[in-house]
Write an enzyme that holds these catalytic residues in place. Structure first.
Site, PDB file in Angstrom:
ATOM      1  N   GLU A  43       0.841  -1.218   0.000  1.00 52.69           N
ATOM      2  CA  GLU A  43       0.000   0.000   0.000  1.00 52.69           C
ATOM      3  C   GLU A  43       0.865   1.254   0.000  1.00 52.69           C
ATOM      4  OE1 GLU A  43      -3.207  -0.291  -0.606  1.00 52.69           O
ATOM      5  OE2 GLU A  43      -2.723  -2.416  -0.582  1.00 52.69           O
TER       6      GLU A  43
ATOM      7  N   TRP B 209       1.874   1.843  -3.405  1.00 53.31           N
ATOM      8  CA  TRP B 209       0.811   2.516  -4.176  1.00 53.31           C
ATOM      9  C   TRP B 209       0.904   4.032  -3.974  1.00 53.31           C
ATOM     10  CZ3 TRP B 209      -2.364   1.380  -8.010  1.00 53.31           C
ATOM     11  CH2 TRP B 209      -2.723   0.058  -8.249  1.00 53.31           C
TER      12      TRP B 209
ATOM     13  N   TRP C 166     -20.470  11.321 -19.561  1.00 53.46           N
ATOM     14  CA  TRP C 166     -20.934  11.135 -18.185  1.00 53.46           C
ATOM     15  C   TRP C 166     -22.340  11.697 -18.049  1.00 53.46           C
ATOM     16  CZ3 TRP C 166     -17.742   7.977 -15.759  1.00 53.46           C
ATOM     17  CH2 TRP C 166     -16.382   7.988 -16.085  1.00 53.46           C
TER      18      TRP C 166
ATOM     19  N   ASN D 235     -10.608   1.889   2.992  1.00 47.11           N
ATOM     20  CA  ASN D 235     -10.166   1.771   1.596  1.00 47.11           C
ATOM     21  C   ASN D 235     -11.091   0.905   0.740  1.00 47.11           C
ATOM     22  OD1 ASN D 235      -8.200   2.082  -0.622  1.00 47.11           O
ATOM     23  ND2 ASN D 235      -7.942  -0.122  -0.324  1.00 47.11           N
TER      24      ASN D 235
ATOM     25  N   TRP E  34     -16.087  11.047 -12.553  1.00 45.95           N
ATOM     26  CA  TRP E  34     -15.232  10.810 -11.385  1.00 45.95           C
ATOM     27  C   TRP E  34     -14.763  12.111 -10.745  1.00 45.95           C
ATOM     28  CZ3 TRP E  34     -10.377  12.888 -11.740  1.00 45.95           C
ATOM     29  CH2 TRP E  34      -9.852  13.129 -13.015  1.00 45.95           C
TER      30      TRP E  34
ATOM     31  N   TRP F 180      -9.547   7.542  -7.627  1.00 45.52           N
ATOM     32  CA  TRP F 180     -10.760   7.819  -8.408  1.00 45.52           C
ATOM     33  C   TRP F 180     -10.602   7.382  -9.853  1.00 45.52           C
ATOM     34  CZ3 TRP F 180     -15.676   8.507  -7.502  1.00 45.52           C
ATOM     35  CH2 TRP F 180     -16.046   8.795  -6.190  1.00 45.52           C
TER      36      TRP F 180
HETATM   37  C1  LIG Z   1     -11.338   6.546  -4.536  1.00 47.85           C
HETATM   38  C2  LIG Z   1     -10.193   6.559  -3.550  1.00 47.85           C
HETATM   39  C3  LIG Z   1      -9.789   7.762  -2.996  1.00 47.85           C
HETATM   40  C4  LIG Z   1      -8.713   7.788  -2.092  1.00 47.85           C
HETATM   41  N1  LIG Z   1      -8.328   8.998  -1.558  1.00 47.85           N
HETATM   42  C5  LIG Z   1      -7.266   9.053  -0.717  1.00 47.85           C
HETATM   43  C6  LIG Z   1      -6.819  10.286  -0.187  1.00 47.85           C
HETATM   44  O1  LIG Z   1      -7.344  11.361  -0.493  1.00 47.85           O
HETATM   45  N2  LIG Z   1      -5.766  10.257   0.689  1.00 47.85           N
HETATM   46  C7  LIG Z   1      -5.137   9.096   1.040  1.00 47.85           C
HETATM   47  O2  LIG Z   1      -4.189   9.130   1.835  1.00 47.85           O
HETATM   48  N3  LIG Z   1      -5.523   7.922   0.530  1.00 47.85           N
HETATM   49  C8  LIG Z   1      -6.567   7.859  -0.329  1.00 47.85           C
HETATM   50  N4  LIG Z   1      -6.980   6.653  -0.823  1.00 47.85           N
HETATM   51  C9  LIG Z   1      -6.202   5.442  -0.483  1.00 47.85           C
HETATM   52  C10 LIG Z   1      -6.669   4.657   0.751  1.00 47.85           C
HETATM   53  O3  LIG Z   1      -8.047   4.443   0.705  1.00 47.85           O
HETATM   54  C11 LIG Z   1      -6.312   5.348   2.060  1.00 47.85           C
HETATM   55  O4  LIG Z   1      -4.966   5.734   2.056  1.00 47.85           O
HETATM   56  C12 LIG Z   1      -6.512   4.368   3.246  1.00 47.85           C
HETATM   57  O5  LIG Z   1      -7.856   3.990   3.321  1.00 47.85           O
HETATM   58  C13 LIG Z   1      -6.068   5.035   4.503  1.00 47.85           C
HETATM   59  O6  LIG Z   1      -6.272   4.227   5.618  1.00 47.85           O
HETATM   60  P1  LIG Z   1      -5.058   3.662   6.487  1.00 47.85           P
HETATM   61  O7  LIG Z   1      -4.121   4.756   6.800  1.00 47.85           O
HETATM   62  O8  LIG Z   1      -5.643   2.906   7.609  1.00 47.85           O
HETATM   63  O9  LIG Z   1      -4.386   2.718   5.416  1.00 47.85           O
HETATM   64  P2  LIG Z   1      -3.425   1.450   5.548  1.00 47.85           P
HETATM   65  O10 LIG Z   1      -4.167   0.313   4.943  1.00 47.85           O
HETATM   66  O11 LIG Z   1      -2.886   1.276   6.903  1.00 47.85           O
HETATM   67  O12 LIG Z   1      -2.265   1.828   4.524  1.00 47.85           O
HETATM   68  C14 LIG Z   1      -1.073   2.505   4.924  1.00 47.85           C
HETATM   69  C15 LIG Z   1      -0.857   3.750   4.122  1.00 47.85           C
HETATM   70  O13 LIG Z   1      -0.631   3.426   2.761  1.00 47.85           O
HETATM   71  C16 LIG Z   1      -1.208   4.423   1.929  1.00 47.85           C
HETATM   72  N5  LIG Z   1      -2.252   3.787   1.118  1.00 47.85           N
HETATM   73  C17 LIG Z   1      -3.054   2.768   1.473  1.00 47.85           C
HETATM   74  N6  LIG Z   1      -3.841   2.416   0.437  1.00 47.85           N
HETATM   75  C18 LIG Z   1      -3.525   3.236  -0.579  1.00 47.85           C
HETATM   76  C19 LIG Z   1      -3.995   3.378  -1.912  1.00 47.85           C
HETATM   77  N7  LIG Z   1      -4.933   2.591  -2.427  1.00 47.85           N
HETATM   78  N8  LIG Z   1      -3.463   4.367  -2.675  1.00 47.85           N
HETATM   79  C20 LIG Z   1      -2.501   5.180  -2.196  1.00 47.85           C
HETATM   80  N9  LIG Z   1      -2.011   5.085  -0.943  1.00 47.85           N
HETATM   81  C21 LIG Z   1      -2.520   4.133  -0.148  1.00 47.85           C
HETATM   82  C22 LIG Z   1      -1.813   5.479   2.842  1.00 47.85           C
HETATM   83  O14 LIG Z   1      -0.887   6.515   3.012  1.00 47.85           O
HETATM   84  C23 LIG Z   1      -2.039   4.701   4.125  1.00 47.85           C
HETATM   85  O15 LIG Z   1      -2.042   5.501   5.282  1.00 47.85           O
HETATM   86  C24 LIG Z   1      -8.054   6.597  -1.745  1.00 47.85           C
HETATM   87  C25 LIG Z   1      -8.477   5.382  -2.308  1.00 47.85           C
HETATM   88  C26 LIG Z   1      -9.536   5.363  -3.209  1.00 47.85           C
HETATM   89  C27 LIG Z   1      -9.971   4.059  -3.788  1.00 47.85           C
END
Ligand SMILES: Cc1cc2nc3c(=O)[nH]c(=O)nc-3n(C[C@H](O)[C@H](O)[C@H](O)COP(=O)(O)OP(=O)(O)OC[C@H]3O[C@@H](n4cnc5c(N)ncnc54)[C@H](O)[C@@H]3O)c2cc1C
Length: 462
Positions: free
Chosen positions: A271, A274, A303, A338, A356, A379
């Site tokens: 993650e 990512w 859209w 997520n 989107w 998105w």
């Molecule tokens: C439509 C959509 C919009 C999103 N918008 C944001 C946003 O504005 N800001 C944001 O930080 N994340 C965003 N995410 C990614 C992800 O959903 C969140 O980072 C995650 O839910 C944060 O929870 P956590 O810190 O417990 O994540 P954990 O699962 O603990 O992951 C650790 C860290 O990895 C990063 N991460 C995790 N998943 C992703 C991912 N899919 N893409 C990029 N980085 C990721 C984050 O920095 C997160 O804190 C988005 C995902 C989607 C599908």
């Protein structure tokens, strides 16, 4: 005064290498600009602004303990930031400004202008890359191109890691208290008060995640009723916690983890990669920050414009319980799991066939962890206009997603309280049950099968 440190989305002192270099070079002054108009222009959520103000107040006090003064300056937008920075430097005889780079297009343009203005006045501007592990633009194909899909990017990221393996500089200053009072412009509405901002609590949070939750992360991360993820995203988004520092702590506990992608703990690193990937994307293709499709092949998609359905989605009133619970979680807490971000983004862009960009903007205006690169990436991935290796026919079924990831409806019932009494059997799509037991819960705004066919036709250009 010689050196000046400029805080932006790197609101930390431990694990902030740029700040540590500045301090080692003798810097004892720092600046933070309160730029409310700029934040509003970038759709920053009120809860995120509140978290910023609370953290800056904490930071000012923490730095004062070490003899470093944090100057808080109100400069509503980027142009005024530039003017304020130059006049501050001139007034205080600053010759060097240190900061961490930001990768969004407006921020990069601002920094180019500032570097030119400072250079014209014989002042140096040093930019570091404290927001990431791999500097954007450095993980590329053999021919120096940026990857367009995640998996090869990840492989290259892992291969190149020796170049940026986290080495954390120790904090260089001894305690030496100076006076510092929280200025009025940092007054907080308390909206983000459920999110701690002090380092002691944050270190405990990171430590507990690594020692107690990381090993179960891959098993639990997809279930929104379980706190199986780190919850660190707001802190990473604002640089309150350093991604490098957390990675270094994980590698202390699991020294060979980067070579063990099949270990359950690795899925968390995945993650983080990512996050790095999306930063590389906006750095390489800055037009992404201007809300353009990553994949212009889908520019032709028409859209739908339907304010009523968009409002129902925003308010969590679509008649699909998991979608509604997720949107209500976002509206009530400023955060969304997520798995649910993927489900609701797919629902808006495929089931409702709504642009989107509207979802992206709505998320930014509500999320405490709002971050342009990750939000745009997520998105566009969901809308199939982005870098998903799968083609446009990935359309999440909100009912089967619900059955799989919230099997007993625990999460749904927490946020969609109208459905509290609905038996498990009906919780994922309660409408047959509600015919007999009328409730306020809305009827589905679209039929899943028809919506799916409509989306497929739109992406085929039919
Ligand atoms: C439509 C959509 C919009 C999103 N918008 C944001 C946003 O504005 N800001 C944001 O930080 N994340 C965003 N995410 C990614 C992800 O959903 C969140 O980072 C995650 O839910 C944060 O929870 P956590 O810190 O417990 O994540 P954990 O699962 O603990 O992951 C650790 C860290 O990895 C990063 N991460 C995790 N998943 C992703 C991912 N899919 N893409 C990029 N980085 C990721 C984050 O920095 C997160 O804190 C988005 C995902 C989607 C599908």
């Amino acid at each position: 005064m010689k050196g000046l440190y400029w805080f932006r989305r790197d609101l930390r002192y431990f694990g902030n290498e740029a700040l540590i270099y500045a301090i080692k070079a003798g810097t004892r002054n720092a600046v933070f600009f309160v730029s409310k108009s700029q934040w509003a222009e970038h759709d920053a959520a009120a809860i995120q602004v509140d978290l910023i103000l609370r953290r800056v107040a904490f930071l000012g006090k923490a730095l004062a303990r070490y003899g470093v003064t944090l100057h808080i300056i109100e400069a509503p937008d980027f142009n005024l930031q530039q003017e304020a920075l130059i006049s501050f430097c001139e007034e205080h005889d600053v010759s060097e400004v240190y900061a961490n780079a930001e990768y969004e297009i407006n921020e990069r343009e601002r920094d180019v202008n500032i570097a030119n203005s400072l250079s014209a006045l014989n002042m140096a501007f040093y930019l570091y890359d404290g927001d990431v592990i791999a500097k954007p633009g450095t993980v590329t194909t053999n021919s120096g191109e940026m990857f367009k899909v995640f998996t090869p990017f990840k492989k290259a990221w892992l291969k190149q890691r020796e170049h940026y393996f986290p080495s954390i500089e120790p904090w260089p200053l001894a305690e030496q208290q100076i006076d510092w009072a929280v200025p009025n412009c940092l007054a907080s509405s308390g909206e983000s008060s459920k999110w701690p901002v002090d380092d002691e609590t944050l270190y405990e949070l990171v430590d507990r995640f690594i020692t107690e939750k990381l090993m179960d992360y891959s098993a639990k991360r997809d279930f929104p009723s379980i706190k199986g993820t780190s919850g660190l995203s707001p802190y990473f988004a604002l640089g309150i916690v350093s991604v490098k520092q957390v990675l270094a702590a994980i590698l202390q506990a699991y020294p060979d983890l980067l070579n063990q992608p099949s270990r359950p703990e690795f899925s968390w690193i995945n993650e983080l990669i990512w996050r790095e990937f999306y930063r590389h994307l906006i750095f390489t293709w800055p037009h992404l920050c201007k809300r353009r499709n990553f994949n212009n092949k889908y520019d032709f998609v028409v859209w739908r414009s339907n304010q009523h359905e968009f409002t129902a989605w925003c308010e969590g009133k679509t008649g699909y319980p998991l979608v509604d619970a997720a949107m209500r979680q976002l509206n009530q807490t400023g955060w969304m799991h997520n798995r649910l971000r993927m489900v609701v983004a797919s629902f808006l862009t495929k089931h409702l066939l709504i642009d989107w960009r509207l979802g992206e903007k709505y998320f930014m205006s509500k999320l405490i962890d709002g971050d342009l690169a990750s939000n745009n990436g997520g998105w566009q991935w969901a809308a199939s206009t982005g870098c998903d290796a799968q083609p446009y026919f990935r359309i999440f079924n909100p009912i089967t997603q619900s059955e799989k990831f919230d099997p007993k409806g625990t999460f749904i019932r927490k946020y969609v309280t109208e459905l509290k009494e609905v038996p498990d059997k009906y919780i994922h799509f309660p409408h047959d049950y509600l015919v007999l037991k009328p409730s306020d819960y809305p009827k589905p705004i679209v039929d899943h099968k028809l919506a799916r066919e409509r989306a497929l036709a739109a992406f085929k250009g039919e």
